[in-house]
Design a protein around this motif. Sequence first.
Motif, PDB file in Angstrom:
ATOM      1  N   GLU A  88       0.820  -1.209   0.000  1.00 16.96           N
ATOM      2  CA  GLU A  88       0.000   0.000   0.000  1.00 16.96           C
ATOM      3  C   GLU A  88       0.853   1.258   0.000  1.00 16.96           C
ATOM      4  OE1 GLU A  88      -2.677  -0.135   3.312  1.00 16.96           O
ATOM      5  OE2 GLU A  88      -4.098  -1.379   2.230  1.00 16.96           O
ATOM      6  N   GLY A  89       2.181   1.086   0.109  1.00 16.16           N
ATOM      7  CA  GLY A  89       3.088   2.227   0.084  1.00 16.16           C
ATOM      8  C   GLY A  89       3.372   2.836   1.440  1.00 16.16           C
ATOM      9  N   MET A  90       2.993   2.136   2.499  1.00 17.30           N
ATOM     10  CA  MET A  90       3.218   2.679   3.845  1.00 17.30           C
ATOM     11  C   MET A  90       4.700   2.644   4.211  1.00 17.30           C
ATOM     12  SD  MET A  90       0.219   1.025   6.142  1.00 17.30           S
ATOM     13  CE  MET A  90      -1.482   1.454   5.939  1.00 17.30           C
ATOM     14  N   GLN A  91       5.119   3.641   4.964  1.00 20.76           N
ATOM     15  CA  GLN A  91       6.480   3.692   5.483  1.00 20.76           C
ATOM     16  C   GLN A  91       6.577   2.812   6.727  1.00 20.76           C
ATOM     17  OE1 GLN A  91       6.956   7.849   6.238  1.00 20.76           O
ATOM     18  NE2 GLN A  91       7.544   8.310   4.125  1.00 20.76           N
ATOM     19  N   ASN A  92       7.809   2.424   7.068  1.00 12.65           N
ATOM     20  CA  ASN A  92       8.023   1.556   8.233  1.00 12.65           C
ATOM     21  C   ASN A  92       7.400   2.122   9.504  1.00 12.65           C
ATOM     22  OD1 ASN A  92       9.419  -0.153   6.581  1.00 12.65           O
ATOM     23  ND2 ASN A  92      11.420   0.208   7.499  1.00 12.65           N
ATOM     24  N   LYS A  93       7.562   3.432   9.740  1.00 10.19           N
ATOM     25  CA  LYS A  93       7.036   4.000  10.977  1.00 10.19           C
ATOM     26  C   LYS A  93       5.509   3.958  11.012  1.00 10.19           C
ATOM     27  CE  LYS A  93       7.530   8.742   9.327  1.00 10.19           C
ATOM     28  NZ  LYS A  93       8.219  10.011   9.538  1.00 10.19           N
ATOM     29  N   VAL A  94       4.868   4.077   9.860  1.00 14.26           N
ATOM     30  CA  VAL A  94       3.401   4.004   9.798  1.00 14.26           C
ATOM     31  C   VAL A  94       2.945   2.561  10.031  1.00 14.26           C
ATOM     32  CG1 VAL A  94       1.379   4.373   8.333  1.00 14.26           C
ATOM     33  CG2 VAL A  94       3.276   6.004   8.272  1.00 14.26           C
ATOM     34  N   ILE A  95       3.651   1.621   9.414  1.00 14.79           N
ATOM     35  CA  ILE A  95       3.336   0.203   9.621  1.00 14.79           C
ATOM     36  C   ILE A  95       3.485  -0.145  11.100  1.00 14.79           C
ATOM     37  CG2 ILE A  95       4.023  -2.177   9.082  1.00 14.79           C
ATOM     38  CD1 ILE A  95       4.964  -1.115   6.312  1.00 14.79           C
ATOM     39  N   ALA A  96       4.568   0.309  11.710  1.00  8.86           N
ATOM     40  CA  ALA A  96       4.807   0.048  13.135  1.00  8.86           C
ATOM     41  C   ALA A  96       3.667   0.606  13.984  1.00  8.86           C
ATOM     42  CB  ALA A  96       6.142   0.655  13.562  1.00  8.86           C
ATOM     43  N   TYR A  97       3.247   1.828  13.677  1.00 11.78           N
ATOM     44  CA  TYR A  97       2.153   2.449  14.426  1.00 11.78           C
ATOM     45  C   TYR A  97       0.870   1.634  14.265  1.00 11.78           C
ATOM     46  CZ  TYR A  97      -1.419   5.805  15.818  1.00 11.78           C
ATOM     47  OH  TYR A  97      -2.492   6.396  16.418  1.00 11.78           O
ATOM     48  N   GLU A  98       0.543   1.264  13.024  1.00 13.10           N
ATOM     49  CA  GLU A  98      -0.690   0.516  12.744  1.00 13.10           C
ATOM     50  C   GLU A  98      -0.700  -0.848  13.440  1.00 13.10           C
ATOM     51  OE1 GLU A  98      -3.504   1.271  10.865  1.00 13.10           O
ATOM     52  OE2 GLU A  98      -2.747   3.324  10.735  1.00 13.10           O
ATOM     53  N   LEU A  99       0.462  -1.508  13.489  1.00 12.60           N
ATOM     54  CA  LEU A  99       0.541  -2.840  14.089  1.00 12.60           C
ATOM     55  C   LEU A  99       0.901  -2.803  15.570  1.00 12.60           C
ATOM     56  CD1 LEU A  99       2.298  -4.832  11.224  1.00 12.60           C
ATOM     57  CD2 LEU A  99      -0.142  -4.707  11.766  1.00 12.60           C
ATOM     58  N   GLU A 100       1.093  -1.573  16.092  1.00  9.76           N
ATOM     59  CA  GLU A 100       1.421  -1.361  17.502  1.00  9.76           C
ATOM     60  C   GLU A 100       2.676  -2.108  17.926  1.00  9.76           C
ATOM     61  OE1 GLU A 100      -2.184  -2.324  19.629  1.00  9.76           O
ATOM     62  OE2 GLU A 100      -3.172  -0.500  18.936  1.00  9.76           O
ATOM     63  N   VAL A 101       3.720  -1.983  17.092  1.00 13.71           N
ATOM     64  CA  VAL A 101       5.028  -2.553  17.393  1.00 13.71           C
ATOM     65  C   VAL A 101       6.075  -1.474  17.120  1.00 13.71           C
ATOM     66  CG1 VAL A 101       4.334  -4.933  16.849  1.00 13.71           C
ATOM     67  CG2 VAL A 101       5.324  -3.498  15.058  1.00 13.71           C
ATOM     68  N   SER A 102       7.306  -1.759  17.474  1.00 14.02           N
ATOM     69  CA  SER A 102       8.368  -0.775  17.240  1.00 14.02           C
ATOM     70  C   SER A 102       8.797  -0.788  15.777  1.00 14.02           C
ATOM     71  CB  SER A 102       9.580  -1.066  18.132  1.00 14.02           C
ATOM     72  OG  SER A 102      10.249  -2.217  17.669  1.00 14.02           O
ATOM     73  N   GLU A 103       9.403   0.312  15.374  1.00 14.86           N
ATOM     74  CA  GLU A 103       9.931   0.404  14.019  1.00 14.86           C
ATOM     75  C   GLU A 103      11.045  -0.624  13.815  1.00 14.86           C
ATOM     76  OE1 GLU A 103      11.425   3.780  10.821  1.00 14.86           O
ATOM     77  OE2 GLU A 103      10.692   4.422  12.793  1.00 14.86           O
TER      78      GLU A 103
END
Length: 142
Positions: A88-103
Amino acid sequence: VPLVVISATESVDVIQRAIHFGADGFIPKSASIDTMTDAMRKIMGGERWLPEHARRAMPPTLPDHSAMSERIASLTPQQFRVMGMLMEGMQNKVIAYELEVSEATIKAHMTAIFRKLGVRNRTQAVLALKDLAIEPQGMESS
């Protein structure tokens, strides 16, 4: 056991992919009961059955994606979710936020994904999945 796809989609590309990935037949929902019955008899008898328009358009060979399919199947559910968000083009920090895990966890997942897929970067990973027309669960277009 024969595998048959019965679908409202009659796109030759979809039919070709279904056959390529192991279907023994592809029957459109628009087919008559007689056609469906005939198709099922032939498939159960060991023949491959496709609608006429797909038989004419079927290339002699399709690209072999079996190795990449096996690599994708080796992804863990969390890695597959991360890969879907990457597509979907998400950046690592956005993925981390969405999955509630660290970058750092996402970076570890990315490293594992790249290794399993045999790619070196995000772009190659996305292209490998797009080439297979993979849409992770929950990401299908409406």
